[in-house]
Write an enzyme that holds these catalytic residues in place. Structure first.
Site, short mmCIF file in Angstrom:
data_model
loop_
_atom_site.label_atom_id
_atom_site.label_comp_id
_atom_site.label_asym_id
_atom_site.label_seq_id
_atom_site.Cartn_x
_atom_site.Cartn_y
_atom_site.Cartn_z
N LEU A 62 -20.68 -17.14 31.61
CA LEU A 62 -19.46 -17.15 30.62
C LEU A 62 -18.22 -16.50 30.97
CD1 LEU A 62 -21.86 -16.54 27.47
CD2 LEU A 62 -21.44 -18.59 28.37
N ASP A 63 -17.09 -17.33 30.69
CA ASP A 63 -15.85 -16.76 30.88
C ASP A 63 -15.60 -15.60 30.11
OD1 ASP A 63 -14.27 -17.33 28.75
OD2 ASP A 63 -14.60 -19.45 29.22
N THR A 64 -14.34 -14.71 30.55
CA THR A 64 -14.20 -13.22 29.79
C THR A 64 -13.93 -13.55 28.47
OG1 THR A 64 -13.05 -12.84 32.17
CG2 THR A 64 -12.86 -11.52 30.06
#
Length: 303
Positions: free
Chosen positions: A107-109
């Site tokens: 998952l991105d930040t």
């Protein structure tokens, strides 16, 4: 029978196949004292070292497949190490011996929600690269007006530069009012940042993005942000079945419970033994060795 080196290391929990292929290419893996090359095949009797450390293949074969669900917070990094030295998700995961945690997807930040980690590199590799259409459900909070035309585009598919045509199989508006509206969307392609890019393609701003479900494994509402929990055996075998791996017969949860029960039995046996010993000493006329007995004894008087 010989197997590919990266596959053997992945099964031993040393990393994902992609990570291990890179490590082999960089000369970090040796077999029987010789630097290994990508594509090398090995036997279980071979001495394999990764970063100079001997990999115990016999012990790794006995390890059970462990999978945990993690509730990622916004702002947390999904990478194993950060060049700037910032904490990552891997710093929060439970410590394990002779293995390492491997992420099943990322998952991105700025995205929060469900992430899965496993000690089985082969399972992680197959799920990550699987061509099977595994559903991923997200909660999306949008800002601004969303019209029917936007929803139709998202369902039929939008063209992304790196991923080609991508679509949601389901887009459902959640109850609520105002400019900020929540939608639940389902997609079957595991593409990085695809959910955000699809809404941005329609010029719709996203203020929150949360992964709610991976396949039939949902984010437990009782799991706090930054918390983790082990999956049940049935859930682990569900994931393994998706990619054609054999079922596990026992889980870490069961083994931990058995260990707790065994420890409790030992403690009860020790207390019982101490009680019998004390009773025998009292019957033999020996003073009991405890504080209460000493307190009952009359103090000596000087003659």
């Amino acid at each position: 029978m010989s197997e590919k080196l990266q596959k053997v290391l992945a099964r031993a929990g040393q990393g994902s196949r992609r990570e291990l292929e890179k490590a082999i290419s960089e000369g970090k893996v040796s077999v029987n004292g010789e630097i290994a090359s990508l594509g090398a095949r090995v036997e279980t009797s071979d001495a394999i070292r990764y970063n100079g450390i001997l990999v115990n293949l016999e012990e790794s074969d006995k390890q059970i497949c462990r999978v945990i669900a993690y509730h990622k917070q916004e702002g947390e990094l999904s990478t194993r190490k950060d060049p700037e030295g910032r904490d990552t998700i891997f710093d929060r995961l439970p410590k394990i011996r002779n293995s390492r945690w491997i992420a099943i997807g990322r998952l991105d930040t700025n995205t929060s929600g469900l992430m899965l980690f496993t000690t089985d590199g082969e399972l992680a590799n197959r799920l990550t690269r699987s061509k099977m259409e595994i559903e991923r459900e997200y909660a999306v909070r949008t800002f601004g007006e969303v019209v029917d035309k936007n929803i139709q585009h998202l369902r039929s598919g939008v063209e992304l530069k790196e991923d080609g045509k991508v679509n949601f199989t389901k887009v459902k508006l959640q109850p609520g009012e105002g400019l900020n509206r929540w939608y639940h969307v389902i997609m079957t392609q595991g593409r990085d940042r695809a959910v955000r890019q699809m809404w941005e393609h329609e010029e719709i701003q996203i203020s929150r993005l949360i992964r709610l479900r991976y396949g039939n494994i949902a984010l437990d509402k009782s799991l706090p942000r930054g918390g983790w929990q082990d999956l049940e055996l049935a859930q682990i075998n569900y994931l393994r079945g998706l990619v054609g791996l054999a079922d596990e017969t026992e889980s870490f949860l069961n083994l931990r419970e058995e260990h707790r029960n065994k420890t409790a039995r030992i403690r009860r046996a020790v207390r019982k033994h101490a009680a019998f010993k004390k009773a025998d000493e009292q019957r033999a006329g020996k003073p009991a060795k405890n504080k209460k007995h000493r307190q009952k004894q009359k103090p000596r008087t000087r003659s």
